[in-house]
Every structure is written in C-alpha cells, then in structure tokens.
Scaffold this motif. Structure first.
Motif, PDB file in Angstrom:
ATOM      1  N   PRO A 192      14.511  29.000  27.605  1.00  9.10           N
ATOM      2  CA  PRO A 192      15.129  28.845  26.275  1.00  9.10           C
ATOM      3  C   PRO A 192      14.131  28.813  25.115  1.00  9.10           C
ATOM      4  O   PRO A 192      14.468  29.205  23.999  1.00  9.10           O
ATOM      5  CB  PRO A 192      15.868  27.514  26.378  1.00  9.10           C
ATOM      6  N   ASN A 207      16.108  33.126  22.826  1.00 14.45           N
ATOM      7  CA  ASN A 207      17.096  32.314  22.097  1.00 14.45           C
ATOM      8  C   ASN A 207      18.544  32.623  22.447  1.00 14.45           C
ATOM      9  O   ASN A 207      19.440  31.933  21.979  1.00 14.45           O
ATOM     10  CB  ASN A 207      16.902  32.489  20.589  1.00 14.45           C
ATOM     11  N   GLY A 208      18.808  33.622  23.248  1.00 17.59           N
ATOM     12  CA  GLY A 208      20.182  33.994  23.562  1.00 17.59           C
ATOM     13  C   GLY A 208      20.889  32.962  24.428  1.00 17.59           C
ATOM     14  O   GLY A 208      20.274  32.245  25.215  1.00 17.59           O
ATOM     15  N   GLU A 209      22.202  32.885  24.264  1.00 15.85           N
ATOM     16  CA  GLU A 209      23.015  31.950  25.050  1.00 15.85           C
ATOM     17  C   GLU A 209      23.017  32.356  26.524  1.00 15.85           C
ATOM     18  O   GLU A 209      23.001  31.513  27.410  1.00 15.85           O
ATOM     19  CB  GLU A 209      24.442  31.894  24.504  1.00 15.85           C
ATOM     20  N   GLU A 210      23.040  33.651  26.781  1.00 22.05           N
ATOM     21  CA  GLU A 210      23.003  34.128  28.164  1.00 22.05           C
ATOM     22  C   GLU A 210      21.705  33.725  28.847  1.00 22.05           C
ATOM     23  O   GLU A 210      21.682  33.444  30.039  1.00 22.05           O
ATOM     24  CB  GLU A 210      23.161  35.643  28.211  1.00 22.05           C
ATOM     25  N   LYS A 242      19.956  31.031  28.364  1.00 21.33           N
ATOM     26  CA  LYS A 242      20.007  29.615  28.745  1.00 21.33           C
ATOM     27  C   LYS A 242      20.777  29.446  30.050  1.00 21.33           C
ATOM     28  O   LYS A 242      20.340  28.741  30.966  1.00 21.33           O
ATOM     29  CB  LYS A 242      20.661  28.795  27.636  1.00 21.33           C
ATOM     30  N   GLU A 243      21.930  30.123  30.157  1.00 22.97           N
ATOM     31  CA  GLU A 243      22.736  30.044  31.377  1.00 22.97           C
ATOM     32  C   GLU A 243      21.994  30.649  32.567  1.00 22.97           C
ATOM     33  O   GLU A 243      22.005  30.101  33.664  1.00 22.97           O
ATOM     34  CB  GLU A 243      24.066  30.758  31.162  1.00 22.97           C
TER      35      GLU A 243
END
Length: 86
Positions: free
Chosen positions: A31, A35-38, A40-41
């Motif tokens: 992270p 910076n993408g949300e994907e 982090k997952e």
C-alpha cells in the motif's frame, strides 16, 4: 484462489523460492508503493497466502486440505455412482 497460484509458485517449490516470490509481489502491491484499492486487497491476499504456505508444516496441511490425492481410481467411480444414484 489457490495460494500457490497467487504467489506464482508450484507445490514443489522450496521455502526460499516461496519467500522470493512473496517479496517480489509484496513490493509490487504494498500500500505504501501502490495507492490503488485493488493493490491493498491483493497485498492482503498475498500476505495470507505466504503465511499459509511459507511454513513447511502449514504447507503440508494446506496441500492435504486443498488437493485430493486419488490413490485408487475405483474410489472415484464408486463415489460418482453413489452420488448419481442417490
């Protein structure tokens, strides 16, 4: 998804190979770097997969629980017909 596929290694990979693959993917999807949300997952999935298969004992348990080892082909036929006729 399979932990081995997620890390890009095989079931016969050594602990060193698994660790190397984990570090490469962790750097890519961390992270702080992505910076993408994907990302982090994906990073969380990578961490979970590594924790599960990095330790040889946990890896053995994961393989036993995830993969079916067929020793006798008659077992498959028997279970198929049993479920088909029920």
């Amino acid at each position: 998804m399979d932990h081995f596929e997620l890390l890009g290694v095989t079931r016969t990979s050594t602990t060193t190979e698994i660790k190397k693959a984990y570090r490469k993917l962790a750097n890519q999807y961390h992270p702080d770097r992505n910076n993408g949300e994907e990302a982090k997952e994906k990073f969380q999935l990578i961490q979970k997969a590594y924790e599960e298969i990095a330790d040889p004992q946990k890896r053995t348990a994961y393989i036993k629980s995830t993969y079916t080892v067929i020793t006798d082909p008659r077992e498959v036929a028997d279970s198929f017909w049993h479920s088909a006729l029920s």
